[in-house]
Design an enzyme around this catalytic site. Structure first.
Site, mmCIF file in Angstrom:
data_model
loop_
_atom_site.group_PDB
_atom_site.id
_atom_site.type_symbol
_atom_site.label_atom_id
_atom_site.label_comp_id
_atom_site.label_asym_id
_atom_site.label_seq_id
_atom_site.Cartn_x
_atom_site.Cartn_y
_atom_site.Cartn_z
ATOM 1 N N SER A 148 3.245 -8.320 8.562
ATOM 2 C CA SER A 148 2.597 -7.450 7.592
ATOM 3 C C SER A 148 3.723 -6.592 7.051
ATOM 4 C CB SER A 148 1.514 -6.572 8.223
ATOM 5 O OG SER A 148 1.003 -5.671 7.255
ATOM 6 N N LYS A 153 -1.265 -4.365 14.234
ATOM 7 C CA LYS A 153 -0.006 -4.261 13.481
ATOM 8 C C LYS A 153 0.940 -3.356 14.271
ATOM 9 C CE LYS A 153 2.056 -2.923 9.022
ATOM 10 N NZ LYS A 153 1.889 -2.940 7.552
ATOM 11 N N LYS A 158 -6.518 -0.695 6.704
ATOM 12 C CA LYS A 158 -5.348 -0.420 7.529
ATOM 13 C C LYS A 158 -5.246 1.078 7.764
ATOM 14 C CE LYS A 158 -1.038 0.822 7.030
ATOM 15 N NZ LYS A 158 0.053 1.122 6.103
ATOM 16 N N TYR A 191 5.261 7.340 5.298
ATOM 17 C CA TYR A 191 4.793 6.641 4.097
ATOM 18 C C TYR A 191 4.670 7.606 2.933
ATOM 19 C CZ TYR A 191 3.701 1.934 5.635
ATOM 20 O OH TYR A 191 3.780 0.640 6.040
ATOM 21 N N ARG A 205 4.147 1.737 -11.598
ATOM 22 C CA ARG A 205 3.580 1.279 -10.334
ATOM 23 C C ARG A 205 2.659 0.091 -10.589
ATOM 24 N NH1 ARG A 205 3.184 6.906 -9.708
ATOM 25 N NH2 ARG A 205 0.929 6.940 -10.066
ATOM 26 N N ASP A 214 0.793 -1.224 0.000
ATOM 27 C CA ASP A 214 0.000 0.000 0.000
ATOM 28 C C ASP A 214 0.829 1.279 0.000
ATOM 29 O OD1 ASP A 214 -0.594 0.645 3.489
ATOM 30 O OD2 ASP A 214 0.869 -0.715 2.616
ATOM 31 N N GLU A 218 -2.825 -0.034 13.687
ATOM 32 C CA GLU A 218 -1.362 0.098 13.642
ATOM 33 C C GLU A 218 -0.853 1.292 14.442
ATOM 34 O OE1 GLU A 218 0.335 0.282 9.690
ATOM 35 O OE2 GLU A 218 2.365 0.674 10.445
ATOM 36 N N GLU A 271 2.289 2.555 15.355
ATOM 37 C CA GLU A 271 3.728 2.338 15.191
ATOM 38 C C GLU A 271 4.558 3.287 16.060
ATOM 39 O OE1 GLU A 271 5.424 2.649 11.230
ATOM 40 O OE2 GLU A 271 7.442 2.240 12.007
#
Lengths: 364, 364
Positions: free
Chosen positions: A301, A230, A147, A364, A56, A34, A188, A190
């Site tokens: 993941s 996650k 997600k 990201y 891509r 993703d 998630e 993180e």
């Protein structure tokens, strides 16, 4: 507070729980494909490939078109919005291509981080506006899980109580909305590996963050059996002078999870952060060999930790397609073994596998 | 907030964890013999025995000197303060006798409930003043675990968020203080069975209460591996018109626990509340036969459910001593079997019949 106003019917609960269990079925994990357009730019730049929509599409097609036996190792694939509406070389929509292999389709739904005023550079994550409508549409378009990534960091004053509470809350709102629309939310929170803190510090912070996350999920009446977690593995900061073994990482991580993640959660799929492909596999393997009782699946993941070698093998050249696919399948098989604690490394790993994939303050 | 200031050494953690595991070793549970003087008055009144200090000593002695058949059944005994300093006929202190027989000594340390102003008759529990010093003394006097009971109730307006938060907080303070002195805290957030609410309502409230309890324990840095939980089973209210089977009670209870109690907690020792001896054993057995995965021991911490028949058999008469002990041993054996899912009650139709009565957990 004292009365229940059931938000999910028994049938809705069953559907969510079944999807979650399919994703983390024994030996399976998630391919995180993703990467946003901006993030793909960085990936492709590294192998001197132009960041075009076609490139891509081509690379994702390369990954999704491997032999159907990949579904022995991959239970779910996370898509970026653009990719959900792209097609394979043969004109098959990607969600269909993936589903026909028996793999569950997921979708990244957050809209990136936003600054929290009055903090030391901490953030929350946005994307709640119109999320219910977007989820309903994604469900129609073939998705069964979603997600959402929140980010915290460790420094002298961080994470602050505000950052912990705010991120936990926004994760719970997202999870609640997903479940209303038949999507299993992957939660998630993180904690970045940037910094020079030791393993114990990361463990402490991870425990506090996860405790807050599950309290928020409870407050928002989220059905835990229909979610996945996650998290980061518990590791020392990247500039920590002390190095820890996979066994120490495994012990610290499983201890933190045992203290915070209720047994009702069917699976925990670690993010790979800045770890190399091999590190990520060795650490996951160590988790599954840790001599503490683990009532949830511990799987993967992975984005970079599944694709680094594949990208390096491809280099944007069609003649390298098979080699790239083989590299991907190899990592998938290894991580599948690691998710069962059965990975026995031969002592040799190729260059791309061991190269650290750490990027400071990863976004990201 | 983001730093850990460790206050328990690895040795202290090991002692706490070892004692907790010793109490809930397979087949073992707790004899709650910590009835206050006022509670004993009620018990003795029902068998026409006078509530004298000697009678209380004599009766506890009967329980503590029951034959060796109780050794594999009883992991720990909870004392009331007075009892901790009483002796056998031979002049041996009760704690010493219990320890020599391989059981862990516990002590009730709370000082009863007090009202929360502005609520619908809700309470918190007092006893924190000087608790630090009292725990140090109890440890010297042989206690290795403690118990503190908080009480909540279900009505259309309760439990309120204040009651939930306040009781969770006071339980966490108590737990934190105990651990500093090598005492394993049993955390008891009892939700009374009074009322006409159904099973679902009790499950919902239990989940909210336990989520708050474990968030508070996290905030107070309590070492979970060195604690035990003493919750109510999830049952309908006493005046609920619908009757539920042991399998339904088990499914609702285990589901609630899986959603809230971290796997790091070594054991959950149910209170018996207003249940009969047989009911308490049958329900505990059903818990241990529930087809959902349970990462903690599920056992008993029973007062009345271990002593009702024994008290009756004694009737305050010395010559009934053996009969009294026999009744106690019977219940100890029954509950020991129930704690490993091997209790065959008189009306039991066999394991297969029981299994089919568990409703799919997605409805919970």
């Amino acid at each position: 507070m004292t009365h229940q106003y059931p938000s999910l019917s028994p049938e809705q609960k069953k559907e969510l729980a079944t999807i979650a269990q399919r994703i983390v079925a024994p030996g399976k994990g998630i391919l995180a494909a993703d990467e946003s357009t901006g993030t793909m730019a960085k990936r492709l730049q590294k192998i001197n490939v132009e960041n075009t929509e076609e490139n891509r599409r081509y690379f994702r097609d390369l990954l999704f078109s491997v032999d159907p036996s990949i579904s022995d190792n991959i239970g779910g694939i996370i898509f970026f919005h653009e990719t959900l509406y792209q097609k394979s070389d043969k004109g098959i929509p990607f969600p269909k291509l993936v589903k026909d292999k028996g793999i569950v389709v997921g979708i990244k739904v957050d809209k990136g981080t936003a600054g929290l005023n009055g903090t030391d550079g901490e953030t929350t994550t946005q994307g709640l506006d119109g999320l219910s409508e977007r989820c309903a549409q994604y469900k129609k378009d073939g998705c069964d899980f979603a997600k959402w990534r929140c980010v915290l960091k460790i420094s002298d004053g961080c994470p602050s109580a505000l950052a912990i509470a705010e991120n936990a809350n926004v994760l719970a709102r997202y999870a609640s909305i997903c479940q209303q629309n038949g999507l299993v939310p992957i939660v998630e929170p993180e904690i970045l590996p940037d910094g020079d803190h030791d393993l114990l510090r990361c463990q402490y912070v991870t425990e506090k963050v996860l405790a807050a996350t599950y309290k928020a999920l409870s407050d928002h009446h989220v059905y835990l059996e229909g979610t996945l977690l996650k998290p980061n593995m518990v590791t020392a900061g990247h500039s920590c002078p002390k190095k820890y073994t996979p066994e120490e990482v495994g012990m610290a991580t499983v201890t933190a999870l045992r203290r915070t993640v209720p047994a009702a959660v069917p699976g925990i799929c670690f993010l790979s952060g800045g770890q190399s492909e091999e590190e990520a596999s060795l650490n996951l393997n160590a988790m599954n060999q840790t001599p503490l009782h683990r009532p949830w699946k511990l799987s993967f993941s992975y984005g970079r930790a599944l694709q680094a070698s594949a990208l390096a093998a491809w280099k944007g050249k069609p003649e390298n397609r098979k080699a790239s696919q083989d590299a991907f399948c190899t990592r998938a098989k290894i991580n599948s073994l690691a998710s069962k604690g059965e990975y026995k490394p031969t002592g040799q790993a190729d260059k791309a596998a061991t190269q650290s994939l750490f990027t400071a303050s990863y976004v990201y | 907030m983001p730093h850990a200031y460790p206050f328990l050494t690895p040795e202290q953690k090991k002692e706490l964890s070892d004692n907790a595991l010793k109490i809930v070793a397979p087949g073992k549970g707790i004899l709650a013999a910590d009835e206050s003087t006022g509670s004993v008055a009620k018990r003795f009144q029902s068998i026409n025995a006078e509530n004298t200090e000697e009678n209380r000593r004599f009766y506890r002695q009967l329980l503590f000197t029951a034959d060796d058949r109780i050794k594999p059944c009883i992991g720990g005994v909870i004392f009331f303060h007075e009892t901790l300093y009483q002796k056998t006929d031979d002049g041996k202190l009760f704690p010493q006798l219990i320890k020599e027989r391989g059981m862990v000594v516990g002590i009730k340390v709370d000082k009863g409930v007090v009202p929360l102003a502005g609520t619908n008759g809700e309470t918190t529990t007092q006893g924190l003043d000087g608790l630090y010093e009292r725990c140090a003394q109890y440890k010297k006097d042989g206690a290795d675990f403690a118990k503190w009971r908080c009480v909540l109730k279900i009505t259309p307006t309760t439990p309120s968020s204040l009651a939930i938060k306040e009781n969770a907080n006071v339980l966490a303070r108590y737990a934190s203080i105990c651990q500093m002195h090598g005492i394993v805290p049993i955390v008891e957030p009892e939700i009374l069975p009074d009322g006409d609410h159904d099973l679902k309502r009790c499950q919902y409230v239990t989940e909210k209460v336990l989520a708050a309890v474990y968030k508070a324990l996290s905030e107070h840095h309590v070492y979970l591996e060195g604690t035990l939980l003493k919750p109510n089973m999830v049952t309908a209210g006493h005046s609920c018109s619908h009757k539920y089977s042991p399998q339904e009670i088990a499914m609702a209870t285990v589901t609630a626990l899986r959603r809230t109690v971290p796997p790091a907690v070594p054991g959950i020792t149910f209170l018996s509340g207003g249940q009969s001896e047989e009911e308490a054993s049958v329900n505990l057995n059903a818990m241990n036969m529930c087809p959902l995965h349970r990462p903690w021991a599920l056992t008993f911490s029973y007062g009345r459910a271990l002593q009702a028949s024994a008290l009756k058999a004694w009737g305050g008469k010395k010559e009934n001593a053996k009969a009294c002990q026999e009744e106690f041993v019977k219940r100890a054996l029954a509950n020991s079997a129930a704690s490993i899912g091997k209790y065959a009650s008189a009306g039991d139709k066999g394991a297969a019949a029981g299994e089919s009565l568990f409703v799919a957990n997605h409805a919970y």
